[in-house]
Motif scaffolding. Sequence first.
Motif, PDB file in Angstrom:
ATOM      1  N   ILE A   8      60.086  -7.511  65.710  1.00 35.76           N
ATOM      2  CA  ILE A   8      59.903  -5.912  65.830  1.00 35.76           C
ATOM      3  C   ILE A   8      58.589  -5.380  66.534  1.00 35.76           C
ATOM      4  N   VAL A   9      58.925  -4.882  67.564  1.00 37.78           N
ATOM      5  CA  VAL A   9      57.946  -4.290  68.582  1.00 37.78           C
ATOM      6  C   VAL A   9      57.727  -2.637  68.418  1.00 37.78           C
ATOM      7  N   ASP A  10      56.549  -2.079  67.924  1.00 34.89           N
ATOM      8  CA  ASP A  10      56.391  -0.820  67.551  1.00 34.89           C
ATOM      9  C   ASP A  10      54.985  -0.482  67.453  1.00 34.89           C
ATOM     10  N   ASP A  11      54.240   0.571  68.055  1.00 33.41           N
ATOM     11  CA  ASP A  11      52.983   0.680  68.022  1.00 33.41           C
ATOM     12  C   ASP A  11      52.591   1.616  66.796  1.00 33.41           C
ATOM     13  N   GLU A  12      53.432   1.994  65.817  1.00 33.67           N
ATOM     14  CA  GLU A  12      53.173   2.665  64.472  1.00 33.67           C
ATOM     15  C   GLU A  12      53.074   1.607  63.436  1.00 33.67           C
ATOM     16  N   PRO A  13      51.876   1.330  62.996  1.00 35.21           N
ATOM     17  CA  PRO A  13      51.915   0.404  61.726  1.00 35.21           C
ATOM     18  C   PRO A  13      52.612   0.557  60.511  1.00 35.21           C
ATOM     19  N   GLU A  14      53.072   2.014  60.139  1.00 37.51           N
ATOM     20  CA  GLU A  14      53.766   2.234  59.190  1.00 37.51           C
ATOM     21  C   GLU A  14      55.331   1.750  59.241  1.00 37.51           C
ATOM     22  N   MET A  15      55.494   1.914  60.615  1.00 36.91           N
ATOM     23  CA  MET A  15      56.972   1.540  60.970  1.00 36.91           C
ATOM     24  C   MET A  15      57.146   0.236  61.036  1.00 36.91           C
ATOM     25  N   LEU A  16      56.334  -0.587  61.431  1.00 39.51           N
ATOM     26  CA  LEU A  16      56.152  -1.972  61.526  1.00 39.51           C
ATOM     27  C   LEU A  16      56.397  -2.573  59.673  1.00 39.51           C
ATOM     28  N   GLU A  17      55.566  -1.699  59.110  1.00 40.27           N
ATOM     29  CA  GLU A  17      55.639  -2.221  57.734  1.00 40.27           C
ATOM     30  C   GLU A  17      57.000  -2.034  56.838  1.00 40.27           C
ATOM     31  N   ILE A  18      57.544  -0.787  57.142  1.00 34.70           N
ATOM     32  CA  ILE A  18      58.961  -0.299  56.743  1.00 34.70           C
ATOM     33  C   ILE A  18      59.690  -1.419  56.891  1.00 34.70           C
ATOM     34  N   CYS A  19      59.791  -1.423  58.261  1.00 36.10           N
ATOM     35  CA  CYS A  19      61.045  -2.345  58.842  1.00 36.10           C
ATOM     36  C   CYS A  19      60.795  -3.670  58.372  1.00 36.10           C
ATOM     37  N   SER A  20      59.616  -4.334  58.270  1.00 35.88           N
ATOM     38  CA  SER A  20      59.486  -5.824  57.913  1.00 35.88           C
ATOM     39  C   SER A  20      59.764  -6.022  56.491  1.00 35.88           C
ATOM     40  N   ASP A  21      59.244  -4.994  55.590  1.00 34.17           N
ATOM     41  CA  ASP A  21      59.479  -5.079  54.281  1.00 34.17           C
ATOM     42  C   ASP A  21      61.106  -5.028  53.862  1.00 34.17           C
ATOM     43  N   THR A  22      61.943  -3.912  54.430  1.00 38.45           N
ATOM     44  CA  THR A  22      63.351  -3.979  54.488  1.00 38.45           C
ATOM     45  C   THR A  22      63.720  -5.495  54.659  1.00 38.45           C
ATOM     46  N   LEU A  23      63.549  -5.819  56.049  1.00 33.17           N
ATOM     47  CA  LEU A  23      64.403  -7.038  56.342  1.00 33.17           C
ATOM     48  C   LEU A  23      63.780  -8.492  55.704  1.00 33.17           C
ATOM     49  N   THR A  24      62.272  -8.535  55.080  1.00 35.06           N
ATOM     50  CA  THR A  24      62.099  -9.571  54.354  1.00 35.06           C
ATOM     51  C   THR A  24      62.747  -9.670  53.183  1.00 35.06           C
ATOM     52  N   GLN A  25      63.025  -8.447  52.417  1.00 31.35           N
ATOM     53  CA  GLN A  25      63.674  -8.587  51.282  1.00 31.35           C
ATOM     54  C   GLN A  25      65.021  -9.032  51.377  1.00 31.35           C
ATOM     55  N   LYS A  26      65.650  -9.135  52.618  1.00 30.23           N
ATOM     56  CA  LYS A  26      66.741  -9.553  52.978  1.00 30.23           C
ATOM     57  C   LYS A  26      66.969 -10.970  53.257  1.00 30.23           C
ATOM     58  N   GLY A  27      65.637 -11.609  53.212  1.00 28.09           N
ATOM     59  CA  GLY A  27      65.432 -13.319  53.467  1.00 28.09           C
ATOM     60  C   GLY A  27      65.408 -13.351  54.964  1.00 28.09           C
ATOM     61  N   LEU A  28      65.192 -12.350  55.749  1.00 29.33           N
ATOM     62  CA  LEU A  28      65.003 -12.862  57.165  1.00 29.33           C
ATOM     63  C   LEU A  28      63.694 -12.919  57.536  1.00 29.33           C
ATOM     64  N   PRO A  29      63.361 -13.947  58.256  1.00 31.88           N
ATOM     65  CA  PRO A  29      61.987 -14.176  58.890  1.00 31.88           C
ATOM     66  C   PRO A  29      61.657 -12.945  59.982  1.00 31.88           C
ATOM     67  N   VAL A  30      60.658 -12.443  59.894  1.00 32.72           N
ATOM     68  CA  VAL A  30      60.216 -11.238  60.691  1.00 32.72           C
ATOM     69  C   VAL A  30      58.914 -11.633  61.314  1.00 32.72           C
ATOM     70  N   ARG A  31      58.799 -11.268  62.750  1.00 34.27           N
ATOM     71  CA  ARG A  31      57.640 -11.163  63.349  1.00 34.27           C
ATOM     72  C   ARG A  31      57.514 -10.048  63.804  1.00 34.27           C
ATOM     73  N   THR A  32      56.028  -9.038  63.558  1.00 32.53           N
ATOM     74  CA  THR A  32      55.864  -7.626  64.072  1.00 32.53           C
ATOM     75  C   THR A  32      54.872  -7.792  64.862  1.00 32.53           C
ATOM     76  N   GLU A  33      54.890  -7.077  66.090  1.00 36.84           N
ATOM     77  CA  GLU A  33      54.010  -6.756  67.310  1.00 36.84           C
ATOM     78  C   GLU A  33      53.779  -5.594  67.801  1.00 36.84           C
ATOM     79  N   SER A  34      52.329  -5.070  67.663  1.00 38.84           N
ATOM     80  CA  SER A  34      52.159  -3.658  68.149  1.00 38.84           C
ATOM     81  C   SER A  34      52.023  -3.500  69.786  1.00 38.84           C
TER      82      SER A  34
END
Length: 463
Positions: A8-34
């Motif tokens: 997930i590539v986004d410069d908004e920390p809140e957006m990275l957190e929302i996307c990461s939490d949503t997909l992690t709960q689905k059991g998906l490995p997530v890497r975020t980068e601003s």
Amino acid sequence: MGHAKILIVDDEPEMLEICSDTLTQKGLPVRTESSSLRALELIKNDDFDLLLLDIKIPEIDGITFLKKTKEITPNLPVIMLTGFPTIETAVESMKLGAFDYLTKPFTPEQLSAAVERALEHKRLKDENILLTHHLEHDYKFDDLIGQSDGIKQICELIKQVADSEVDVLINGESGTGKELVARSIHNHSSRKRHRFVPIDCGAIPENLLENELFGHERGAFTDARHTTMGLLEFAHQGTLFLDEVCELPIGLQAKLLRTLQERQFRKLGGKNLVSINVRVVAATNRNIEEEVKAQRFREDLFYRLNVFRINIPPLHQRPEDIPLLISYFLQRYNKEMNKNIITVEPEIMEMIESYPWPGNVRELQNILKRMMVLSKTSTLSLDSLPEEISKRVIEISRNGTAPDSFFYLRNNYLNQFEQDYFNKLLKQFKGNVTEAAQKSGLPKGTFYRLLSKHQITPDSFRE
């Protein structure tokens, strides 16, 4: 959604957190980068299954980033994210290969649904690529054809073993239909709704076979630019058919044995275990017990595969099946070749049944197709029978019966007729092969071949 890896590539920390939490709960490995610059390096050096990309990101804008991503890894699905939607950016994104376009703010359900669609799309695309590379083949025939005791026994064995989960070992000469038996086992099993995946262990170079079976991670070797799925993983929940299993290198036999025992493996260059649920049907045309004694095949792998054994008799041991096979192939090839060949001359059938068929059903198929190409009538005649077949039958007749046997005498009469016929014809046309061939109705090449067979020289008839 499996073990797919998402960036997930986004410069908004809140957006990275929302996307990461949503997909992690689905059991998906997530890497975020601003940072788009750091994100691009990640894509160059790592393998991802999905990219979520903000359009209005600093350093490298989203559209440019999408272009560069598609140059590096064209099969990576990309979902574009934006809080300022315009028709122009949406159209441009799709033209550049973006899979989807999400407008902020979106709900966790909308994000999950889009991600699930993108991952399913990638899975199907990867499988189609694998299918194209590995599973293109010409089916030998569509059903077990025969009325012999050997074929009846095989049908009974298939019924007995199909619904079980045990691995099966099929033994038979080349061309007897080992893959057909394996497909029948699969088609009558509870796995029939899943894939039947054949692999010819003798047709793939040794240095490539491990990669074909197990797949590899990105960077596992030179030119390994992307993670690939192996045939074992591709056959998950279905049946893997290992044809000519005795051709497996001894080192690869050990890795296959571990995989069958543990039902999991590591890809080449991989660290994570891949779990599989697969049934293995193996086949060989060799005496596998002799291969074990000679230490060319692992004894423990032999016992692992030889849970249920099916032996296919060669065609020469079941000549009563030949008329049925011929009838079946005539119907099939009439459609394919736009022919209307209905019958076979009794003499041909007698010779075909007397021939030993070292190539078994596959050889019978090829010879029959060749005869159909040459035939100009609705009946296959002796003229269309390949010379090597008749010669072999005559040899057998000479060795096994008296000199006054049917095939022996007929060959002598036929040779004498041909010699007399060509001598008379060349004498009539004074050695002119073109005119003589036209008169005989034979192609000029065939005419010359028959002259050579009988050592007849056209020059000796010219004045």
